[in-house]
Scaffold this motif. Sequence first.
Motif, PDB file in Angstrom:
ATOM      1  N   ALA A  70       0.830  -1.207   0.000  1.00 36.05           N
ATOM      2  CA  ALA A  70       0.000   0.000   0.000  1.00 36.05           C
ATOM      3  C   ALA A  70       0.868   1.262   0.000  1.00 36.05           C
ATOM      4  O   ALA A  70       1.990   1.247   0.513  1.00 36.05           O
ATOM      5  CB  ALA A  70      -0.903  -0.002   1.232  1.00 36.05           C
ATOM      6  N   PRO A  71       0.357   2.362  -0.585  1.00 36.96           N
ATOM      7  CA  PRO A  71       1.134   3.614  -0.601  1.00 36.96           C
ATOM      8  C   PRO A  71       1.337   4.171   0.800  1.00 36.96           C
ATOM      9  O   PRO A  71       0.484   3.994   1.680  1.00 36.96           O
ATOM     10  CB  PRO A  71       0.271   4.555  -1.448  1.00 36.96           C
ATOM     11  N   LYS A  72       2.462   4.856   1.003  1.00 40.72           N
ATOM     12  CA  LYS A  72       2.769   5.464   2.291  1.00 40.72           C
ATOM     13  C   LYS A  72       2.492   6.963   2.244  1.00 40.72           C
ATOM     14  O   LYS A  72       2.645   7.605   1.210  1.00 40.72           O
ATOM     15  CB  LYS A  72       4.233   5.205   2.663  1.00 40.72           C
ATOM     16  N   MET A  73       2.095   7.519   3.403  1.00 36.99           N
ATOM     17  CA  MET A  73       1.764   8.936   3.487  1.00 36.99           C
ATOM     18  C   MET A  73       2.918   9.822   3.034  1.00 36.99           C
ATOM     19  O   MET A  73       2.710  10.868   2.417  1.00 36.99           O
ATOM     20  CB  MET A  73       1.399   9.307   4.936  1.00 36.99           C
ATOM     21  N   ASP A  74       4.138   9.410   3.358  1.00 36.84           N
ATOM     22  CA  ASP A  74       5.289  10.288   3.159  1.00 36.84           C
ATOM     23  C   ASP A  74       5.731  10.430   1.713  1.00 36.84           C
ATOM     24  O   ASP A  74       6.559  11.299   1.413  1.00 36.84           O
ATOM     25  CB  ASP A  74       6.478   9.792   4.001  1.00 36.84           C
ATOM     26  N   ASN A  75       5.207   9.598   0.814  1.00 35.90           N
ATOM     27  CA  ASN A  75       5.647   9.725  -0.586  1.00 35.90           C
ATOM     28  C   ASN A  75       4.493   9.614  -1.582  1.00 35.90           C
ATOM     29  O   ASN A  75       4.708   9.298  -2.750  1.00 35.90           O
ATOM     30  CB  ASN A  75       6.725   8.686  -0.907  1.00 35.90           C
ATOM     31  N   TYR A  76       3.287   9.873  -1.125  1.00 44.49           N
ATOM     32  CA  TYR A  76       2.119   9.779  -2.012  1.00 44.49           C
ATOM     33  C   TYR A  76       1.410  11.127  -2.060  1.00 44.49           C
ATOM     34  O   TYR A  76       1.161  11.751  -1.019  1.00 44.49           O
ATOM     35  CB  TYR A  76       1.160   8.699  -1.510  1.00 44.49           C
ATOM     36  N   ASN A  77       1.064  11.581  -3.256  1.00 41.74           N
ATOM     37  CA  ASN A  77       0.415  12.883  -3.438  1.00 41.74           C
ATOM     38  C   ASN A  77      -1.102  12.759  -3.292  1.00 41.74           C
ATOM     39  O   ASN A  77      -1.825  12.576  -4.269  1.00 41.74           O
ATOM     40  CB  ASN A  77       0.782  13.460  -4.809  1.00 41.74           C
ATOM     41  N   PHE A  78      -1.579  12.873  -2.051  1.00 40.97           N
ATOM     42  CA  PHE A  78      -3.015  12.830  -1.803  1.00 40.97           C
ATOM     43  C   PHE A  78      -3.697  14.125  -2.249  1.00 40.97           C
ATOM     44  O   PHE A  78      -4.902  14.136  -2.520  1.00 40.97           O
ATOM     45  CB  PHE A  78      -3.291  12.590  -0.316  1.00 40.97           C
ATOM     46  N   GLY A 101      -4.883  20.658   3.743  1.00 35.87           N
ATOM     47  CA  GLY A 101      -4.854  19.494   2.865  1.00 35.87           C
ATOM     48  C   GLY A 101      -4.064  18.362   3.492  1.00 35.87           C
ATOM     49  O   GLY A 101      -3.477  18.516   4.563  1.00 35.87           O
ATOM     50  N   PRO A 102      -4.046  17.217   2.831  1.00 36.75           N
ATOM     51  CA  PRO A 102      -3.422  16.015   3.400  1.00 36.75           C
ATOM     52  C   PRO A 102      -1.970  15.802   2.972  1.00 36.75           C
ATOM     53  O   PRO A 102      -1.506  16.357   1.978  1.00 36.75           O
ATOM     54  CB  PRO A 102      -4.296  14.896   2.821  1.00 36.75           C
ATOM     55  N   GLY A 103      -1.292  14.958   3.748  1.00 39.21           N
ATOM     56  CA  GLY A 103      -0.030  14.406   3.300  1.00 39.21           C
ATOM     57  C   GLY A 103       1.221  15.210   3.627  1.00 39.21           C
ATOM     58  O   GLY A 103       1.176  16.249   4.278  1.00 39.21           O
ATOM     59  N   GLU A 104       2.328  14.688   3.146  1.00 39.34           N
ATOM     60  CA  GLU A 104       3.663  15.249   3.358  1.00 39.34           C
ATOM     61  C   GLU A 104       3.871  16.468   2.460  1.00 39.34           C
ATOM     62  O   GLU A 104       3.835  16.367   1.235  1.00 39.34           O
ATOM     63  CB  GLU A 104       4.702  14.161   3.052  1.00 39.34           C
ATOM     64  N   PRO A 105       4.099  17.655   3.057  1.00 33.86           N
ATOM     65  CA  PRO A 105       4.232  18.860   2.227  1.00 33.86           C
ATOM     66  C   PRO A 105       5.480  18.892   1.358  1.00 33.86           C
ATOM     67  O   PRO A 105       5.454  19.447   0.251  1.00 33.86           O
ATOM     68  CB  PRO A 105       4.257  19.993   3.267  1.00 33.86           C
ATOM     69  N   LYS A 106       6.572  18.295   1.818  1.00 32.59           N
ATOM     70  CA  LYS A 106       7.842  18.413   1.087  1.00 32.59           C
ATOM     71  C   LYS A 106       7.829  17.747  -0.284  1.00 32.59           C
ATOM     72  O   LYS A 106       8.644  18.095  -1.146  1.00 32.59           O
ATOM     73  CB  LYS A 106       8.983  17.839   1.934  1.00 32.59           C
ATOM     74  N   ILE A 107       6.905  16.783  -0.505  1.00 30.98           N
ATOM     75  CA  ILE A 107       6.881  16.116  -1.813  1.00 30.98           C
ATOM     76  C   ILE A 107       6.179  16.967  -2.876  1.00 30.98           C
ATOM     77  O   ILE A 107       6.249  16.661  -4.059  1.00 30.98           O
ATOM     78  CB  ILE A 107       6.215  14.725  -1.737  1.00 30.98           C
ATOM     79  N   LEU A 157       3.503  24.677   3.437  1.00 33.75           N
ATOM     80  CA  LEU A 157       4.055  24.890   2.094  1.00 33.75           C
ATOM     81  C   LEU A 157       4.756  26.241   2.000  1.00 33.75           C
ATOM     82  O   LEU A 157       5.795  26.372   1.328  1.00 33.75           O
ATOM     83  CB  LEU A 157       2.945  24.788   1.045  1.00 33.75           C
ATOM     84  N   LEU A 158       4.218  27.247   2.676  1.00 30.32           N
ATOM     85  CA  LEU A 158       4.867  28.556   2.704  1.00 30.32           C
ATOM     86  C   LEU A 158       6.255  28.457   3.326  1.00 30.32           C
ATOM     87  O   LEU A 158       7.225  29.022   2.817  1.00 30.32           O
ATOM     88  CB  LEU A 158       4.014  29.552   3.496  1.00 30.32           C
ATOM     89  N   SER A 159       6.348  27.737   4.435  1.00 28.07           N
ATOM     90  CA  SER A 159       7.639  27.554   5.103  1.00 28.07           C
ATOM     91  C   SER A 159       8.645  26.916   4.149  1.00 28.07           C
ATOM     92  O   SER A 159       9.793  27.372   4.028  1.00 28.07           O
ATOM     93  CB  SER A 159       7.464  26.679   6.354  1.00 28.07           C
ATOM     94  N   ASN A 160       8.225  25.875   3.447  1.00 31.39           N
ATOM     95  CA  ASN A 160       9.103  25.214   2.475  1.00 31.39           C
ATOM     96  C   ASN A 160       9.476  26.150   1.327  1.00 31.39           C
ATOM     97  O   ASN A 160      10.607  26.121   0.833  1.00 31.39           O
ATOM     98  CB  ASN A 160       8.432  23.952   1.937  1.00 31.39           C
ATOM     99  N   ALA A 161       8.530  26.995   0.915  1.00 31.27           N
ATOM    100  CA  ALA A 161       8.794  27.929  -0.177  1.00 31.27           C
ATOM    101  C   ALA A 161       9.859  28.952   0.203  1.00 31.27           C
ATOM    102  O   ALA A 161      10.608  29.434  -0.656  1.00 31.27           O
ATOM    103  CB  ALA A 161       7.501  28.639  -0.582  1.00 31.27           C
ATOM    104  N   THR A 197       9.794  21.551   6.446  1.00 33.54           N
ATOM    105  CA  THR A 197       8.916  21.046   7.503  1.00 33.54           C
ATOM    106  C   THR A 197       9.409  19.686   7.994  1.00 33.54           C
ATOM    107  O   THR A 197      10.203  19.022   7.329  1.00 33.54           O
ATOM    108  CB  THR A 197       7.475  20.923   6.974  1.00 33.54           C
ATOM    109  N   TYR A 198       8.924  19.282   9.154  1.00 33.94           N
ATOM    110  CA  TYR A 198       9.300  17.991   9.725  1.00 33.94           C
ATOM    111  C   TYR A 198       8.042  17.242  10.157  1.00 33.94           C
ATOM    112  O   TYR A 198       6.991  17.856  10.398  1.00 33.94           O
ATOM    113  CB  TYR A 198      10.231  18.180  10.928  1.00 33.94           C
ATOM    114  N   LYS A 199       8.149  15.907  10.249  1.00 35.01           N
ATOM    115  CA  LYS A 199       7.014  15.108  10.680  1.00 35.01           C
ATOM    116  C   LYS A 199       7.031  14.953  12.195  1.00 35.01           C
ATOM    117  O   LYS A 199       8.061  14.621  12.789  1.00 35.01           O
ATOM    118  CB  LYS A 199       7.032  13.725  10.018  1.00 35.01           C
ATOM    119  N   MET A 200       5.871  15.185  12.815  1.00 37.90           N
ATOM    120  CA  MET A 200       5.742  15.037  14.259  1.00 37.90           C
ATOM    121  C   MET A 200       5.538  13.557  14.596  1.00 37.90           C
ATOM    122  O   MET A 200       5.179  12.760  13.722  1.00 37.90           O
ATOM    123  CB  MET A 200       4.563  15.867  14.764  1.00 37.90           C
TER     124      MET A 200
END
Length: 372
Positions: free
Chosen positions: A147-155, A240-246, A273-277, A282-285
Motif C-alpha cells: 500500500a502507498p505510504k503517506m510520506d511519498n504519495y500525493n493525496f 490538505g493532506p499528506g507530506e508537504p515536502k513532496i 508549504l509557505l515555510s518550504n517555499a 517542515t518535519y514530521k511530528m
Amino acid sequence: MKAYVYIENDIFFTATAFGKSGTFTGELVFNTSLTGYQEIISDPSYAGQFIVFSMPEIGIVGTNDDDNESNEVFASGIIIRNLNHNFSNFRAKNSLDEYLKKHGKIGICDVNTRFLVKLIRNEGNLRAIVSTELSSKEELKEALSKAPKMDNYNFVAEVSTKKPYTHKQGVWNNAKQGYNEAKKGVKKLAVIDYGVKKNILNELVEVGFEVEVFPFDIKAEELIKLFKEGKIHGVFLSNGPGEPKILKNEIMQIKKLAEAKIPILGICLGHQLLSNAFGYETYKMKFGQHGANHPVINLENKIVEITAQNHNYNVPEELCEVAIITHRNLFGDNVEGVRYKNYPIISVQHHPESSSGPHESKYIFKEFMNLM
C-alpha cells in the motif's frame, strides 16, 4: 460483520465492521474531539488515514446534509469504541453507518480505542490495514506492505477540485437553520485548493471576500496576471493532506507568488508549504495534533485560544529568521502561526474556521482582510 485489523508493529486483532465492506489501508491517527465527528470524517486533510476517536460514543447525533466539509470522504476509515445505531438530533437525516456506506468507507467498532490512542502516542503514526475480506495475518501483512505510504504519495492531487468554481455560501445561521448568502465582496480572493474545507470557504465569504477556488496545480503566472489586472486581491493557501515536502511544484509556485508580493494567507498545509517555499523544510511530528481542544497562545496579545487541529507535519523554529512567530501551541510549544517579514503574508497551523471546534481563532480571516 467481522473486520480483521493488522498494524505494522505486528499487532493483529478482530473487530465489528460497519459502513462499506472491503479492504482499506492507511495511517493511524487519533482525534480527541468530543463532538463534530461528521465534520472530522469529511475533512479532506484525513486522506489516507484511519481516524481513531478517543471519544467512546460515536454516532449519537447521526449525520445530516449540511455538516460535510467536502462532497466525498477521503479518510481510509474510522475506528471507534461504541457505535450508536439509534441517533437523536433534529437535524439528523441518516445514521453514521448509512453515511459511511454512501461514501464507500469502512468503520470498525467494539475496539479498545484507549489502547490504540496510547499505542499511537508511544510509537507514532503506525500504518494499518482493515479488511472484511482478508482474515489471515500474513495476507494482511503482505497487502499492507504494497500500500502507498503517506510520506511519498500525493493525496492533494486526489482531493483537490478538478476545475475552478465560485463559492457563494456564508456561515451557518442557527436562527434560520441555513447558511447565510454571500454579499457583494469588497475583495476578490483566489483559493488554491489542496483539500479545502467548506467551512473555511464559508468564513472567507462571511468576512467579505468574493471567493474563486482553483485546482492545486494552478500556475503562479496565471494568478500573478489576475492580481496585476485587479481581478484578485490576494491568495489563500488551503489545508490538505499528506507530506508537504513532496509537493515540489506547488512549493515553487508559492515562492513565485510570494516574490510577486501578493497578500497570502496559509492555513495548515498552506502554512507548511509557505515555510518550504521560503527554504525552511517542515518535519514530521511523532503522532501529530488532531482535535478541537488544543490551546494556542497568541504571542501578540497574550490571549490563549482553544483551537481545532489536524496535522502530522510542522514548520521549524528556524522560520523565525524570515518570519515573526505570532502563535505557539501550548501542548508542545511548537510554532502555530507566523507573519512574514517584508511580505504581506500570514499563516497559521490550526483551523480557525471552527468546524468542528471553538470559534476563538476566527479573527484570522478579518486580520487577512485588514492586511490587504
